[in-house]
Design a protein around this motif. Sequence first.
Motif, PDB file in Angstrom:
ATOM      1  N   ARG A  36      26.750 -13.654  28.757  1.00 50.91           N
ATOM      2  CA  ARG A  36      28.048 -13.162  28.288  1.00 50.91           C
ATOM      3  C   ARG A  36      28.182 -13.176  26.768  1.00 50.91           C
ATOM      4  NH1 ARG A  36      31.008 -13.732  33.096  1.00 50.91           N
ATOM      5  NH2 ARG A  36      29.693 -12.629  34.558  1.00 50.91           N
ATOM      6  N   CYS A  39      31.809 -15.348  21.472  1.00 48.76           N
ATOM      7  CA  CYS A  39      32.209 -15.341  20.055  1.00 48.76           C
ATOM      8  C   CYS A  39      31.261 -14.535  19.180  1.00 48.76           C
ATOM      9  CB  CYS A  39      32.266 -16.775  19.547  1.00 48.76           C
ATOM     10  SG  CYS A  39      30.651 -17.597  19.585  1.00 48.76           S
ATOM     11  N   GLY A  40      30.004 -14.441  19.583  1.00 48.94           N
ATOM     12  CA  GLY A  40      29.007 -13.768  18.750  1.00 48.94           C
ATOM     13  C   GLY A  40      28.639 -14.558  17.505  1.00 48.94           C
ATOM     14  N   GLY A  42      27.700 -18.210  17.663  1.00 51.12           N
ATOM     15  CA  GLY A  42      27.093 -19.516  17.929  1.00 51.12           C
ATOM     16  C   GLY A  42      28.093 -20.631  18.138  1.00 51.12           C
ATOM     17  N   LEU A  43      29.303 -20.277  18.570  1.00 56.11           N
ATOM     18  CA  LEU A  43      30.373 -21.272  18.671  1.00 56.11           C
ATOM     19  C   LEU A  43      30.858 -21.544  20.090  1.00 56.11           C
ATOM     20  CD1 LEU A  43      32.497 -19.983  15.655  1.00 56.11           C
ATOM     21  CD2 LEU A  43      30.980 -21.974  15.691  1.00 56.11           C
ATOM     22  N   GLY A  45      28.799 -20.747  23.363  1.00 60.85           N
ATOM     23  CA  GLY A  45      27.780 -20.995  24.379  1.00 60.85           C
ATOM     24  C   GLY A  45      27.760 -20.017  25.538  1.00 60.85           C
ATOM     25  N   CYS A  47      26.628 -17.169  25.702  1.00 59.75           N
ATOM     26  CA  CYS A  47      25.428 -16.318  25.663  1.00 59.75           C
ATOM     27  C   CYS A  47      24.140 -17.087  25.895  1.00 59.75           C
ATOM     28  CB  CYS A  47      25.351 -15.651  24.295  1.00 59.75           C
ATOM     29  SG  CYS A  47      25.093 -16.883  22.979  1.00 59.75           S
ATOM     30  N   PHE A  57      20.929 -19.733  21.892  1.00 61.11           N
ATOM     31  CA  PHE A  57      22.086 -18.844  21.807  1.00 61.11           C
ATOM     32  C   PHE A  57      21.557 -17.421  21.630  1.00 61.11           C
ATOM     33  CE2 PHE A  57      23.755 -22.847  20.012  1.00 61.11           C
ATOM     34  CZ  PHE A  57      24.942 -22.990  20.712  1.00 61.11           C
ATOM     35  N   CYS A  59      23.120 -14.755  21.116  1.00 61.23           N
ATOM     36  CA  CYS A  59      23.829 -13.998  20.068  1.00 61.23           C
ATOM     37  C   CYS A  59      23.294 -14.330  18.682  1.00 61.23           C
ATOM     38  CB  CYS A  59      25.336 -14.237  20.123  1.00 61.23           C
ATOM     39  SG  CYS A  59      25.876 -15.861  19.522  1.00 61.23           S
TER      40      CYS A  59
HETATM   41  S1  FES Z   1      28.542 -15.559  22.217  1.00 57.03           S
HETATM   42 FE1  FES Z   1      29.461 -17.448  21.627  1.00 57.03          FE
HETATM   43  S2  FES Z   1      27.729 -18.689  21.098  1.00 57.03           S
HETATM   44 FE2  FES Z   1      26.875 -16.730  21.495  1.00 57.03          FE
END
Ligand code: FES
Length: 151
Positions: A36, A39-40, A42-43, A45, A47, A57, A59
Amino acid sequence: MAITFNVNGSPVKVEAPAETPLLWILREYLKLPGTRFGCGAGLCGACMVHVDGDRAFSCQTSVSAVSGRSVTTIEGLSKDSTHPVQQAWLAEQVPQCGYCQSGHIMSAAALLAHNAKPSRDEIVEYMSVHICRCGTYPRILSAIQRASQEG
Ligand code: FES
Ligand code: FES
């Protein structure tokens, strides 16, 4: 550029700019939507996948960084949801909306692969990189403890 790597046991070759996030490749190129986008950054999890058995991660991982390596997504964790973590998730009825859950499951599986009997504090610390808007944290803890005992 052409990048070759392994996803869920099968070789894949994609044409993409080297810095394309692995998350985009998994979801848009390879049509594996179980990982999924949250946040894109790294905040959260959402992904989380495995790269050569360690969590990553997706993303924050460029597709070029996985060239020649093995990626596992939630679709490849088991063929039929029989991984001990998946079974424990079912037994503890962890998910609510479900959006964040594949990321949690991938982290939990990586944790137990490296530390079969983690303490409560070790579980909490390891899983602290994840956010669940629905607040399923107590059930996640119970499920990991169950998987550790039964897996
Ligand atoms: S999408 Fe949130 S940590 Fe990668
Ligand atoms: S189950 Fe809804 S965000 Fe985690």
